[in-house]
Design an enzyme around this catalytic site. Structure first.
Site, PDB file in Angstrom:
ATOM      1  N   ARG A  10     -12.678  -1.819  -0.338  1.00  0.00           N
ATOM      2  CA  ARG A  10     -13.213  -0.905   0.675  1.00  0.00           C
ATOM      3  C   ARG A  10     -13.892   0.320   0.078  1.00  0.00           C
ATOM      4  O   ARG A  10     -14.938   0.758   0.574  1.00  0.00           O
ATOM      5  CB  ARG A  10     -12.085  -0.466   1.620  1.00  0.00           C
ATOM      6  CG  ARG A  10     -11.745  -1.504   2.659  1.00  0.00           C
ATOM      7  CD  ARG A  10     -10.384  -1.249   3.265  1.00  0.00           C
ATOM      8  NE  ARG A  10      -9.297  -1.597   2.346  1.00  0.00           N
ATOM      9  CZ  ARG A  10      -8.008  -1.486   2.629  1.00  0.00           C
ATOM     10  NH1 ARG A  10      -7.651  -1.044   3.808  1.00  0.00           N
ATOM     11  NH2 ARG A  10      -7.085  -1.842   1.758  1.00  0.00           N
ATOM     12  N   LYS A  29      -3.303  -4.866 -11.386  1.00  0.00           N
ATOM     13  CA  LYS A  29      -4.041  -4.173 -10.322  1.00  0.00           C
ATOM     14  C   LYS A  29      -3.040  -3.447  -9.430  1.00  0.00           C
ATOM     15  O   LYS A  29      -2.551  -3.998  -8.440  1.00  0.00           O
ATOM     16  CB  LYS A  29      -4.869  -5.190  -9.522  1.00  0.00           C
ATOM     17  CG  LYS A  29      -5.608  -4.601  -8.335  1.00  0.00           C
ATOM     18  CD  LYS A  29      -6.706  -5.527  -7.829  1.00  0.00           C
ATOM     19  CE  LYS A  29      -7.309  -4.986  -6.547  1.00  0.00           C
ATOM     20  NZ  LYS A  29      -8.568  -5.630  -6.209  1.00  0.00           N
ATOM     21  N   ARG A  32     -13.361  -6.269  10.153  1.00  0.00           N
ATOM     22  CA  ARG A  32     -14.250  -5.157   9.752  1.00  0.00           C
ATOM     23  C   ARG A  32     -15.612  -5.282  10.417  1.00  0.00           C
ATOM     24  O   ARG A  32     -16.221  -4.289  10.805  1.00  0.00           O
ATOM     25  CB  ARG A  32     -14.364  -5.100   8.219  1.00  0.00           C
ATOM     26  CG  ARG A  32     -13.026  -4.676   7.635  1.00  0.00           C
ATOM     27  CD  ARG A  32     -12.977  -4.533   6.129  1.00  0.00           C
ATOM     28  NE  ARG A  32     -11.568  -4.396   5.739  1.00  0.00           N
ATOM     29  CZ  ARG A  32     -11.078  -4.614   4.548  1.00  0.00           C
ATOM     30  NH1 ARG A  32     -11.886  -4.979   3.561  1.00  0.00           N
ATOM     31  NH2 ARG A  32      -9.796  -4.467   4.307  1.00  0.00           N
ATOM     32  N   GLU A  53      -1.613  -8.277  -8.753  1.00  0.00           N
ATOM     33  CA  GLU A  53      -1.741  -7.157  -7.808  1.00  0.00           C
ATOM     34  C   GLU A  53      -0.501  -6.988  -6.929  1.00  0.00           C
ATOM     35  O   GLU A  53      -0.378  -7.622  -5.886  1.00  0.00           O
ATOM     36  CB  GLU A  53      -2.979  -7.368  -6.913  1.00  0.00           C
ATOM     37  CG  GLU A  53      -3.169  -6.208  -5.929  1.00  0.00           C
ATOM     38  CD  GLU A  53      -4.362  -6.367  -4.998  1.00  0.00           C
ATOM     39  OE1 GLU A  53      -4.965  -7.456  -4.947  1.00  0.00           O
ATOM     40  OE2 GLU A  53      -4.682  -5.391  -4.295  1.00  0.00           O
ATOM     41  N   SER A  97      -8.047   0.256  -4.095  1.00  0.00           N
ATOM     42  CA  SER A  97      -8.280   1.510  -3.365  1.00  0.00           C
ATOM     43  C   SER A  97      -7.364   1.627  -2.145  1.00  0.00           C
ATOM     44  O   SER A  97      -7.012   2.744  -1.752  1.00  0.00           O
ATOM     45  CB  SER A  97      -9.754   1.675  -2.984  1.00  0.00           C
ATOM     46  OG  SER A  97     -10.222   0.650  -2.144  1.00  0.00           O
ATOM     47  N   GLY A  98      -7.009   0.522  -1.533  1.00  0.00           N
ATOM     48  CA  GLY A  98      -5.933   0.506  -0.548  1.00  0.00           C
ATOM     49  C   GLY A  98      -6.144   1.287   0.739  1.00  0.00           C
ATOM     50  O   GLY A  98      -5.184   1.601   1.426  1.00  0.00           O
TER      51      GLY A  98
END
Ligand code: 13P
Length: 342
Positions: free
Chosen positions: A294, A219, A33, A177, A261-262
């Site tokens: 993100r 999650k 990122r 998750e 949020s993926g």
């Protein structure tokens, strides 16, 4: 196992319309990122960025817990104050990602298995001593041509359940998750089917491994159309499909559901969380909150760009996203809050 403490921690994490901030990107992910924005991919740059996040004024008004990465939990502010202390003093609970990432799964082309169970008990004990209250483990399920396979879903679900049991043994609330990825051309209906099978399998294994449901947080992904599917489900359709899928497959005893949020845009993630709460909050057995990475961080990272002069503006953007999602938990997120009203 201190049952009461686990339940209390899980309840605090989802109380007061707050949610979780995932800032547990592994070094390779964080570097990727940074690289996109021309930020140096060094330990010091990562430290400065994480200092920016945790020193954001008033973050604790909207964020109940922060999920850190092993490198980050050991870091200090420029002035020498340990990050742990900064986070605790902000009224935010300390969480830690404890899986060791995903690898290609043997015999299962195109699928991943999450590693990290070996030696986990000792690593967890160290994190408890450092002051962690909760942990996170992420499994990844890919939708594609004839995948996910039963083998991939079973193996990942069992690992999640074994991790969760080890967490509860030492007093850490496990965030469980199982992420069904949104990449692909699949329809929302396919995502529903896969998410249903995954959740069903995960809870079977949690039961088998004797995980106490009141002392954990799920999650999950929202149930979405694949990113490149020509037909995209509306915000309300996503809310309905997602909550229906959860109602069919998640026991009411679970303390809270905190969505990932993926890769959704920040605004869409907030709008969908808002619709979920607007339509279901009054009759949902669980708190329906956020554990976004993100969707909270990206606007701040885009503004910061590695430059000291941009820190304050980046912190404002981060706080804004946290506040938007806090509003979404109450079904009160709208264009006015977003600042896009004409
Ligand atoms: P995203 O919200 O960016 O998907 O990150 C959440 C997370 O913790 C992934 O493991």
């Amino acid at each position: 196992m201190n049952v009461q403490k686990l339940i209390e921690t899980a309840k605090i994490l989802v109380a007061d319309n707050k949610g979780l901030l995932a800032m547990d990107e592994s070094n390779p992910t964080c570097n990727k990122r940074f690289a996109k924005l021309g930020i140096p991919q060094t330990e010091e740059a990562r430290r400065i960025y994480r200092e920016l996040i945790i020193t954001t004024p008033n973050l604790g008004d909207y964020i109940s817990g922060a999920i850190l990465y092993d490198e980050t939990i050991r870091q200090k502010k420029q002035d020498g104050t340990p990050f742990l202390q900064v986070i605790t003093e902000a009224g935010i609970m300390l969480g830690i990602k404890v899986d060791m990432g995903t690898k290609e799964m043997a015999g299962h082309s195109g699928e991943k298995i999450t590693e990290g169970l070996d030696g986990l008990r000792d690593r967890l004990k160290e994190y408890v001593q450092m002051g962690a209250s909760f942990a996170k483990w992420r499994a990844v399920i890919t939708i594609g041509d004839r995948i996910p396979s039963r083998g991939c879903i079973e193996a990942n679900s069992q690992a999640l359940a074994r991790y969760a049991a080890l967490c509860q043994e030492v007093g850490l609330v496990p965030i469980v998750e199982p992420e069904v990825l949104m990449d692909g051309e699949h329809t929302e209906e396919r995502c529903y089917k896969v998410t249903e099978e995954v959740l069903h399998t995960v809870f079977n294994h949690l039961y088998t491994q004797r995980v106490m449901l009141e002392g954990m947080i799920l999650k999950p992904n929202m149930v979405l159309s694949g990113l490149t599917c020509p037909e995209q489900a509306s915000v309300d359709e996503v809310a309905d499909t997602t909550v229906n899928c959860l109602l069919q497959n998640v026991p009411a005893a679970v303390s809270g559901i905190a969505f990932l949020s993926g890769g959704q845009s920040s605004e869409l993630a907030s709008a969908r969380l808002n619709a979920i709460n607007l339509r279901f909050k009054s009759r949902s057995p669980w708190a329906l909150t956020f554990s976004f990475g993100r969707a909270i961080q990206q606007p701040a990272l885009d503004i910061w760009q590695g430059k000291e002069a941009n820190v304050s503006k980046a912190q404002q953007a981060l706080l804004h996203r946290a506040k938007c999602n806090w509003a979404a938990r109450q079904g009160e997120y709208n264009a006015g809050i977003e600042g896009t009203e004409a």
